[in-house]
Design a protein around this motif. Structure first.
Motif, short mmCIF file in Angstrom:
data_model
loop_
_atom_site.label_atom_id
_atom_site.label_comp_id
_atom_site.label_asym_id
_atom_site.label_seq_id
_atom_site.Cartn_x
_atom_site.Cartn_y
_atom_site.Cartn_z
N ARG A 251 3.43 -6.69 28.57
CA ARG A 251 3.14 -5.78 27.47
C ARG A 251 1.87 -4.97 27.77
O ARG A 251 1.80 -3.77 27.54
CB ARG A 251 2.97 -6.55 26.16
N GLY B 160 2.36 -2.11 30.20
CA GLY B 160 3.25 -1.04 29.76
C GLY B 160 4.69 -1.23 30.18
O GLY B 160 5.55 -0.39 29.91
N ILE C 34 6.93 -3.43 29.08
CA ILE C 34 7.84 -3.61 27.94
C ILE C 34 8.14 -2.26 27.29
O ILE C 34 9.27 -2.00 26.87
CB ILE C 34 7.24 -4.60 26.92
N LYS C 35 7.16 -1.40 27.22
CA LYS C 35 7.39 -0.06 26.67
C LYS C 35 8.36 0.73 27.55
O LYS C 35 9.21 1.47 27.05
CB LYS C 35 6.06 0.70 26.55
N LEU C 36 8.23 0.56 28.87
CA LEU C 36 9.13 1.24 29.80
C LEU C 36 10.57 0.77 29.61
O LEU C 36 11.50 1.58 29.55
CB LEU C 36 8.69 0.97 31.24
N GLY D 57 11.77 -1.06 26.96
CA GLY D 57 12.21 -0.97 25.56
C GLY D 57 12.24 -2.35 24.95
O GLY D 57 12.89 -3.26 25.50
N GLU D 58 11.54 -2.55 23.85
CA GLU D 58 11.49 -3.86 23.19
C GLU D 58 12.89 -4.36 22.85
O GLU D 58 13.15 -5.58 22.88
CB GLU D 58 10.66 -3.75 21.91
#
Length: 215
Positions: free
Chosen positions: A147, A150, A152-154, A156-157
């Motif tokens: 997280r 970055g 997880i953002k890449l 997608g949760e």
């Protein structure tokens, strides 16, 4: 190996000086650790066993192979000393171009920056080809590390799942149904219905069974 490191450190300390002995001893200890840990990462391609709803490598070994979904169980720390095994497998996966890659990571206790960089590269390769990566069962500590970077953002949760069953249901929803028509692999309980294009109520019933029995 530990005894060798100790002896070398002692001899160099006596014959040369303390700084040299400790420095080389530390280097040898690091190399010994990396060699030891490099054999701890296990990577298995798996599929559900209809008998008990659990995913097992034996199902793949028996010849079942979904052309659109690849599921891998990763066990062990994912760091610079172990990622080579995963890199080799990913190259093979990319050649087959599955619609979805599901990584089961409940037994990955630790991920370092090298492991994170490899996972990021995998996701980016899949995104370029409009393919998807799903992750199930990841532990809290590695997840927090991902997280912060970055990752997880890449991804997608919504691509992270607590159970394999939920992740497989998501993967099945992303399949190209035209490719399912006539497929004889029958890797999942839903495959018979999809291959013959059975009405959706039958597929929903199979989904509910998976949610109950597969973790």
């Amino acid at each position: 190996m530990d005894s060798v490191v100790l002896i070398v450190t002692f001899v160099l300390t006596v014959l040369i000086d303390l700084t040299t002995g400790v420095g080389i001893g530390l280097l040898l200890a690091i190399l010994s650790f990396v060699k030891l840990m490099s054999g701890t990462l296990k990577l298995s391609k798996v599929l559900p066993d209809p008998a008990d709803k659990l995913v097992k490598p034996e199902m793949v070994q028996k010849g079942s192979c979904c052309p659109q979904i690849n599921i891998y169980t990763i066990e062990g720390p994912l760091f610079f000393g172990t990622i080579e095994r995963l890199q080799e497998e990913i190259e093979e996966i990319m050649r087959s171009r599955p619609k979805v890659l599901l990584l089961r990571m409940s037994n990955v206790p630790f991920i370092d920056t090298s492991g994170e960089a490899l996972l990021t590269d995998i996701v980016k390769q899949f995104k370029v080809q409009n393919l998807q990566v799903l992750i199930s069962g990841i532990q809290q500590e590695p997840k927090e590390m991902l997280r912060k970077t970055g990752f997880i953002k890449l991804v997608g949760e919504e691509q992270f799942f607590s159970s394999t069953g939920d992740a497989i249901n998501k993967a099945l929803s992303k399949l190209d149904e035209n490719r399912c028509k006539g497929c004889k692999q029958f890797s999942f309980a839903e495959c018979t219905a999809r291959s013959k294009q059975v009405p959706k109520p039958a597929l929903l019933k199979q989904k509910r069974k998976r949610e109950i029995g597969l973790t």
